[in-house]
Design an enzyme around this catalytic site. Structure first.
Site, PDB file in Angstrom:
ATOM      1  N   GLU A 116     -47.426 -55.801 -40.426  1.00 36.17           N
ATOM      2  CA  GLU A 116     -48.669 -55.327 -39.801  1.00 36.17           C
ATOM      3  C   GLU A 116     -48.713 -55.645 -38.305  1.00 36.17           C
ATOM      4  O   GLU A 116     -49.789 -55.655 -37.706  1.00 36.17           O
ATOM      5  CB  GLU A 116     -49.896 -55.957 -40.489  1.00 36.17           C
ATOM      6  N   HIS A 139     -55.595 -61.209 -40.927  1.00 40.68           N
ATOM      7  CA  HIS A 139     -55.789 -60.230 -42.005  1.00 40.68           C
ATOM      8  C   HIS A 139     -55.637 -60.942 -43.340  1.00 40.68           C
ATOM      9  O   HIS A 139     -54.717 -61.739 -43.526  1.00 40.68           O
ATOM     10  CB  HIS A 139     -54.748 -59.113 -41.884  1.00 40.68           C
ATOM     11  N   HIS A 141     -56.815 -60.574 -47.915  1.00 40.07           N
ATOM     12  CA  HIS A 141     -57.306 -59.728 -48.997  1.00 40.07           C
ATOM     13  C   HIS A 141     -58.511 -60.398 -49.647  1.00 40.07           C
ATOM     14  O   HIS A 141     -58.476 -60.738 -50.835  1.00 40.07           O
ATOM     15  CB  HIS A 141     -56.184 -59.467 -50.008  1.00 40.07           C
ATOM     16  N   GLU A 169     -77.430 -66.309 -42.215  1.00 39.46           N
ATOM     17  CA  GLU A 169     -76.454 -66.611 -41.155  1.00 39.46           C
ATOM     18  C   GLU A 169     -75.667 -65.389 -40.662  1.00 39.46           C
ATOM     19  O   GLU A 169     -75.144 -65.393 -39.549  1.00 39.46           O
ATOM     20  CB  GLU A 169     -75.422 -67.622 -41.693  1.00 39.46           C
ATOM     21  N   HIS A 210     -58.137 -52.592 -49.690  1.00 42.08           N
ATOM     22  CA  HIS A 210     -57.003 -53.405 -49.221  1.00 42.08           C
ATOM     23  C   HIS A 210     -57.451 -54.798 -48.764  1.00 42.08           C
ATOM     24  O   HIS A 210     -57.066 -55.801 -49.355  1.00 42.08           O
ATOM     25  CB  HIS A 210     -56.289 -52.658 -48.080  1.00 42.08           C
TER      26      HIS A 210
END
Ligand code: 13P
Ligand code: ZN
Length: 270
Positions: A116, A139, A141, A169, A210
Site C-alpha cells: 500500500e 492503515h 482492518h 468525544e 476493507h
C-alpha cells in the site's frame, strides 16, 4: 552509529503494531504504517551512504525525494514485529528518481515495503500540504468500522454523523469527519490517489469492506484517531443490537461541545 533498536521511532512502531494486533485489527499481514522520520535523528542510526538495496515503486513520489520513512513490510504479520523488527520493518529513503526507494535498514531476507505504499506516500504528500507536521499514515482492518461499511449508508455526512453521535468525544477528535471511498482495488495507484484526495480534507478515510486509513502528527495521535472512530463503531454495533437509538446528541449539544473544546466541525455535516 547507534543501535536502530534503540531509536524512539522504531520503539513506537513496535508498540503500535503490537497493540493493533492485540486489538484484532490486523490479522495475518493486515495493516501497514509509514512514519516520516526526522533526518537529523534517523542519521544517528543508519548510514545515509550505505544503501542495502534499491526497491522500485509503481508511482512517482518526487515530492518526497530524500525523505526517510520507517515502513512496515509487505506480507509481514504485525504480531511478529516486536520479536523481529529487522525482518518486519524497514527504513527507506525516497531515491533521487522519485520512482524507487533506497533501503537503509530492515526487510531482512529480501522483504519490501507494504504493497500500500502508493496510498501511504500519496497521503503523506496530501497531508503535508495541509499540515507540515504530519508524520504518520496508518492503515488497519478495524473490526466494527469494517462491519459498518456493509450495513450503514456510505455517504461521508451520514456515516460521520452516526459516529459523532455514538460518543461525545468523537466530534472533538475528528471534527472534519470521515472520508469514504468507493470500493477500489488495494495496492493500486488508483486507490492511492483517491485516498490522498480525501486526505486533503479528512484525517480518517474509510475503505469500505476493507478497513480504515488514519493520518496524524504522531503515532499516538493517529492511533487515537482510529481508536476513537472504531470505538464509536463498536458502540453503534451495540446500539443496533439493543434495538436502535431512542435519544441522541443534538446539533445544539454539538455546537456547545465545539465551543467548549475550540474545534470547528465540518459545516457540511449539519
Ligand atoms: P501489506 O502486507 O502489503 O502491507 O498489505 C496488507 C494490507 O492490509 C493491504 O491492504
Ligand atoms: Zn488492508
Amino acid at each position: 552509529m547507534k543501535d536502530v533498536l534503540n531509536y524512539q521511532a522504531v520503539k513506537e512502531m513496535i508498540d503500535i503494531t503490537s497493540n493493533l494486533y492485540r486489538l484484532g485489527w490486523d490479522e495475518r499481514n493486515g495493516g501497514n504504517i509509514s512514519y516520516l522520520l526526522e533526518e537529523n535523528e534517523v542519521l544517528q542510526y543508519v548510514d545515509a551512504a550505505k544503501v542495502l538495496r534499491n526497491i522500485p515503486m509503481i508511482f512517482n513520489g518526487e515530492e518526497l525525494i530524500g525523505k526517510y520513512f520507517l515502513v512496515t513490510g509487505s506480507g509481514k504479520f504485525f504480531k511478529n514485529v516486536a520479536a523481529d523488527p529487522e525482518t518486519n520493518l524497514g527504513i527507506i529513503r525516497v531515491a533521487g528518481d522519485g520512482e524507487s526507494v533506497d533501503l537503509l535498514w530492515g526487510y531482512k531476507g529480501g522483504g519490501v515495503p507494504t504493497s500500500e505504499l502508493p496510498a501511504h506516500f500519496m497521503s503523506h504528500i496530501a497531508r503535508l500540504e495541509v499540515d507540515s507536521e504530519n508524520r504518520v499514515v496508518m492503515h488497519c482492518h478495524a473490526t466494527h468500522l469494517l462491519a459498518m461499511s456493509f450495513t450503514h449508508d456510505l455517504t461521508p455526512k451520514v456515516f460521520t454523523r452516526t459516529l459523532w453521535e455514538m460518543c461525545t468525544e468523537c466530534l472533538v477528535v475528528f471534527p472534519e469527519g470521515v472520508g469514504i471511498l468507493p470500493w477500489l482495488t488495494p495496492g493500486t495507484n488508483e486507490i492511492g490517489e483517491a485516498t490522498a484526495e480525501m486526505m486533503k480534507v479528512f484525517r480518517i478515510v474509510l475503505w469500505p469492506f476493507h478497513g480504515i486509513y488514519g493520518a496524524g502528527k504522531t503515532m499516538d495521535e493517529t492511533f487515537g484517531l482510529i481508536e476513537t472512530a472504531e470505538k464509536a463503531a463498536e458502540v453503534y454495533t451495540y446500539v443496533c443490537a439493543q434495538g436502535g437509538v431512542k435519544q441522541r446528541i443534538t446539533d445544539e449539544n454539538f455546537r456547545a461541545l465545539a465551543k467548549q473544546f475550540g474545534v470547528v466541525p465540518n459545516k457540511d455535516f449539519f
